[in-house]
Design a protein around this motif. Structure first.
Motif, PDB file in Angstrom:
ATOM      1  N   VAL A  95      25.557 -17.379  34.691  1.00 29.46           N
ATOM      2  CA  VAL A  95      25.152 -16.246  33.858  1.00 29.46           C
ATOM      3  C   VAL A  95      26.423 -15.677  33.245  1.00 29.46           C
ATOM      4  N   MET A  96      26.510 -15.749  31.924  1.00 26.46           N
ATOM      5  CA  MET A  96      27.699 -15.312  31.196  1.00 26.46           C
ATOM      6  C   MET A  96      27.412 -13.950  30.577  1.00 26.46           C
ATOM      7  N   ASP A  97      28.194 -12.965  30.946  1.00 27.35           N
ATOM      8  CA  ASP A  97      27.932 -11.583  30.553  1.00 27.35           C
ATOM      9  C   ASP A  97      28.911 -11.141  29.466  1.00 27.35           C
ATOM     10  N   ARG A  98      28.368 -10.882  28.265  1.00 31.09           N
ATOM     11  CA  ARG A  98      29.165 -10.395  27.139  1.00 31.09           C
ATOM     12  C   ARG A  98      30.304 -11.364  26.786  1.00 31.09           C
ATOM     13  N   TRP A  99      29.915 -12.576  26.457  1.00 32.28           N
ATOM     14  CA  TRP A  99      30.857 -13.616  26.040  1.00 32.28           C
ATOM     15  C   TRP A  99      30.776 -13.808  24.537  1.00 32.28           C
ATOM     16  N   LYS A 100      31.919 -14.126  23.932  1.00 37.93           N
ATOM     17  CA  LYS A 100      31.927 -14.459  22.510  1.00 37.93           C
ATOM     18  C   LYS A 100      31.150 -15.764  22.287  1.00 37.93           C
ATOM     19  N   LEU A 101      30.372 -15.793  21.214  1.00 34.58           N
ATOM     20  CA  LEU A 101      29.614 -17.001  20.905  1.00 34.58           C
ATOM     21  C   LEU A 101      30.529 -18.216  20.746  1.00 34.58           C
ATOM     22  N   ALA A 102      31.686 -18.002  20.141  1.00 31.52           N
ATOM     23  CA  ALA A 102      32.612 -19.124  19.940  1.00 31.52           C
ATOM     24  C   ALA A 102      33.036 -19.731  21.270  1.00 31.52           C
ATOM     25  N   ASP A 103      33.233 -18.894  22.299  1.00 29.21           N
ATOM     26  CA  ASP A 103      33.633 -19.406  23.616  1.00 29.21           C
ATOM     27  C   ASP A 103      32.480 -20.139  24.300  1.00 29.21           C
ATOM     28  N   LEU A 104      31.260 -19.633  24.119  1.00 31.98           N
ATOM     29  CA  LEU A 104      30.103 -20.335  24.661  1.00 31.98           C
ATOM     30  C   LEU A 104      29.902 -21.670  23.946  1.00 31.98           C
ATOM     31  N   ARG A 105      30.072 -21.659  22.630  1.00 26.58           N
ATOM     32  CA  ARG A 105      29.885 -22.879  21.829  1.00 26.58           C
ATOM     33  C   ARG A 105      30.853 -23.981  22.278  1.00 26.58           C
ATOM     34  N   ALA A 106      32.031 -23.601  22.742  1.00 25.85           N
ATOM     35  CA  ALA A 106      33.021 -24.593  23.177  1.00 25.85           C
ATOM     36  C   ALA A 106      32.576 -25.332  24.439  1.00 25.85           C
ATOM     37  N   LEU A 107      31.650 -24.743  25.208  1.00 24.97           N
ATOM     38  CA  LEU A 107      31.171 -25.392  26.434  1.00 24.97           C
ATOM     39  C   LEU A 107      30.085 -26.417  26.161  1.00 24.97           C
ATOM     40  N   LEU A 108      29.403 -26.270  25.040  1.00 25.67           N
ATOM     41  CA  LEU A 108      28.198 -27.059  24.789  1.00 25.67           C
ATOM     42  C   LEU A 108      28.432 -28.572  24.761  1.00 25.67           C
ATOM     43  N   PRO A 109      29.527 -29.097  24.178  1.00 24.11           N
ATOM     44  CA  PRO A 109      29.702 -30.555  24.152  1.00 24.11           C
ATOM     45  C   PRO A 109      29.943 -31.183  25.521  1.00 24.11           C
ATOM     46  N   ASP A 110      30.296 -30.383  26.530  1.00 25.48           N
ATOM     47  CA  ASP A 110      30.597 -30.943  27.846  1.00 25.48           C
ATOM     48  C   ASP A 110      29.363 -31.650  28.403  1.00 25.48           C
ATOM     49  N   GLU A 111      29.541 -32.847  28.943  1.00 25.39           N
ATOM     50  CA  GLU A 111      28.414 -33.622  29.448  1.00 25.39           C
ATOM     51  C   GLU A 111      27.764 -32.978  30.671  1.00 25.39           C
ATOM     52  N   ASP A 112      28.498 -32.055  31.320  1.00 20.58           N
ATOM     53  CA  ASP A 112      27.918 -31.361  32.473  1.00 20.58           C
ATOM     54  C   ASP A 112      27.024 -30.193  32.062  1.00 20.58           C
TER      55      ASP A 112
END
Length: 301
Positions: free
Chosen positions: A270-287
């Motif tokens: 659960v990510m609380d008040r995170w920048k969208l750009a930082d969340l977007r950087a996690l998306l390509p990870d295969e995990d």
């Protein structure tokens, strides 16, 4: 001569006076006993704060539930009040939540339900073993269609439950610094089944700031290796529980928490008040299976 049909009012008055006197004596005696016995008995309010207030924080990740205080202890009940606010991306109004334990160990927390709203739905959607290739693509399109400077509250679901070591490796790959804004989903909730007489159980979401002793402390998070002390302190807290603790008000059970603590796997964040750009950087990870946005707002800070 008295009318035989009328009561002897003087006798009635004396009887009422005796009842009133006995009532006053009992009330004063109970009050005196209450003031004296709390000096010798363990503090029920402290246990409510340690066990049940923490259980409330675990079971209500859609709320930021912070510090609390003993709000009343008698021979018949103990009460503990905590402050909370909806876990939104933007500002929200705080409220007070009172948890009351009766003399017989039953718990009442009428203002606390399970996770609700969009964040609750995002947490409830975590489903181990289910894979949907389109789900990640949908998340990517949603995030890419928004300004990347927005602040979001979101759930990052993993493709498989992670061990502590795997999660630390994930953190190091993305330079994630574990803190108050990252909570661990140790177990997804059980789905509703109308054929099962037992009520569904809430997801188990944990952060070290949920422990009573830590709600007022400025303790140090361990950044990339935070999953280690987080799991250790979760297991320590579960070790304080008794099988007889009434946790049903929070949609939890002793057996559910004990199994979760023993497994120690993390199903998502659960990510609380995170920048969208930082969340977007996690998306390509295969995990990462997907990212579900619960709330977004502009960063006015």
């Amino acid at each position: 001569m008295l009318n035989p049909r009328e009561p002897d009012w003087s006798q009635v008055a004396r009887g009422l006076g005796k009842v009133l006197a006995v009532t006053v004596v009992l009330y004063l005696a109970l009050g005196a006993a209450d003031r004296v016995l709390w000096l010798f008995l363990p503090s029920g309010g402290q246990r409510v704060g340690t066990v049940h207030a923490t259980a409330a924080r675990v079971a209500n990740p859609d709320k930021r539930l912070s510090g609390g205080y003993d709000s009343g202890e008698t021979l018949l009940q103990s009460a503990y009040t905590i402050w909370g606010e909806p876990r939104l991306a933007g500002p929200s109004e705080p409220e007070e939540y009172e948890i009351v334990e009766s003399l017989f160990g039953t718990i009442q927390a009428p203002n606390l339900g399970g996770p609700s709203g969009t964040l609750g739905a995002a947490i409830s959607a975590v489903e181990p073993g289910r894979r949907d290739a389109e789900e990640k693509e949908t998340a990517r399109k949603t995030i890419d269609g928004l300004p990347q400077t927005l602040v979001a509250t979101a759930v990052v679901e993993f493709t498989r439950p992670m061990t502590t070591e795997q999660l630390i490796a994930f953190n190091r790959r993305h330079l994630l610094r574990g803190g108050a804004d990252v909570s661990y989903i140790y177990s997804p909730g059980t789905p509703y089944d109308d054929s099962d007489p037992n009520p569904p159980l809430n997801a188990v979401v944990w952060n070290r700031d949920m422990i009573r002793e830590n709600t007022w402390s400025d303790f140090a998070y361990q950044h990339e290796t935070e999953p280690e002390p987080a799991l250790r302190e979760f297991r320590n807290w579960v070790g304080l529980l008794d099988e007889g603790d009434d946790l049903g008000e929070f949609g939890l059970s002793y057996q559910w928490l004990a199994r979760t603590a023993e497994e120690g796997a993390v199903y998502g964040l659960v990510m609380d008040r995170w920048k969208l750009a930082d969340l977007r950087a996690l998306l390509p990870d295969e995990d990462v299976k997907t990212i579900r946005l619960a709330d977004v707002t502009f960063d006015l800070g």
